[in-house]
Design an enzyme around this catalytic site. Structure first.
Site, PDB file in Angstrom:
ATOM      1  N   GLU A 135      -2.409  -7.007   7.625  1.00 21.27           N
ATOM      2  CA  GLU A 135      -1.059  -6.972   8.187  1.00 21.27           C
ATOM      3  C   GLU A 135      -0.964  -7.847   9.431  1.00 21.27           C
ATOM      4  O   GLU A 135      -1.988  -8.170  10.059  1.00 21.27           O
ATOM      5  CB  GLU A 135      -0.678  -5.519   8.511  1.00 21.27           C
ATOM      6  CG  GLU A 135       0.717  -5.314   9.074  1.00 21.27           C
ATOM      7  CD  GLU A 135       1.834  -5.756   8.120  1.00 21.27           C
ATOM      8  OE1 GLU A 135       1.980  -6.985   7.929  1.00 21.27           O
ATOM      9  OE2 GLU A 135       2.564  -4.884   7.622  1.00 21.27           O
ATOM     10  N   HIS A 141       0.829  -1.212   0.000  1.00 17.47           N
ATOM     11  CA  HIS A 141       0.000   0.000   0.000  1.00 17.47           C
ATOM     12  C   HIS A 141       0.862   1.259   0.000  1.00 17.47           C
ATOM     13  O   HIS A 141       2.037   1.234   0.392  1.00 17.47           O
ATOM     14  CB  HIS A 141      -0.921   0.005   1.224  1.00 17.47           C
ATOM     15  CG  HIS A 141      -0.164   0.034   2.532  1.00 17.47           C
ATOM     16  ND1 HIS A 141       0.380   1.179   3.062  1.00 17.47           N
ATOM     17  CD2 HIS A 141       0.155  -0.960   3.399  1.00 17.47           C
ATOM     18  CE1 HIS A 141       0.985   0.911   4.194  1.00 17.47           C
ATOM     19  NE2 HIS A 141       0.870  -0.398   4.416  1.00 17.47           N
TER      20      HIS A 141
END
Length: 235
Positions: free
Chosen positions: A107, A30
């Site tokens: 994550e 990202h």
């Protein structure tokens, strides 16, 4: 031994070819997310920090879209944390694809250091942060996701996506820890060997039924044409 026409036989070096039935996965980290501030912790989604992209991150997302728009891409996947869907949005718009959210791509859970505290502890050289780096385990952080569970989650998630897309190429917009774990699994390396992929970088895996093949790591040519040795923070 010469050929029939008398010319010598030559065997040139050949380029890599994706094996039949394999899946190409372009792992995109990202874009840069908003900075952490002690007086304004990140909002949490299922206990994990969920910052938005910073302005720089939106610009990086646009550059990813320009880089990959000409590729044949069959699907886009994102995690349950919004910085991945925001990064994927420009590419999805260009390709006319709707990103699929897969929470297993989130994550690594940082336990008591969620909400932005992880960045502070790393920046200030907290002893536990130093131990984490030395032992290459996230779970030295109090309450963090166990290393073995995280590794299994990443392997299963990418294996499942590969099984759903044989002979296809997909983009997976995810996180630095996930990318590091995936590439460690592919190469049999140390757990943190590939930690430090830059924001909006592209890494390339080819998954077959019998092995994972690493083709590219931390490609940032779309972000800055100059060679750089500086890596971003891992979260």
């Amino acid at each position: 031994m010469g050929a029939e026409n008398g010319e010598p036989v030559e065997y040139r070096q050949s380029r890599f070819r994706t094996p039949p039935g394999a899946t190409e996965i372009l792992l995109v980290r990202h874009g840069e997310s908003e900075p952490a501030r002690p007086d304004r912790p990140f909002p949490l989604v299922d206990g994990q920090g969920d910052p938005e992209l910073a302005p720089e991150g939106h610009e990086q997302a646009a550059r990813v879209a320009l880089r990959l728009a000409a590729e044949r891409i069959d699907a886009i996947y994102v995690s349950s944390l919004r910085r991945t869907s925001q990064t994927a949005a420009p590419l999805a718009a260009r390709l006319g694809l709707t990103p699929v959210m897969d929470p297993e791509l989130r994550e690594v859970h940082l336990g008591e250091w969620e909400g932005g505290l992880f960045r502070r502890m790393v920046a200030e050289g907290h002893p536990t942060a130093k131990r984490m780096s030395a032992e290459e385990r996230w779970d030295v952080i109090p309450g963090a996701e166990p290393a073995e569970a995280f590794a299994e989650r990443v392997r299963k998630a990418l294996g499942r996506l590969a099984a759903a897309h044989p002979d296809q190429r997909i983009v997976v917009v995810t996180h630095g820890g996930v990318i590091a774990e995936a590439l460690a699994a592919a190469t049999g390396s140390r757990p943190f060997a590939f930690l430090g992929a830059d924001n909006a970088s592209v890494s390339h895996l080819v998954l077959t039924e019998v092995r994972w093949i690493l083709r590219r790591f931390n490609d940032t040519a779309h972000l800055d044409g100059a060679f750089s040795t500086t890596a971003a923070l891992p979260t």
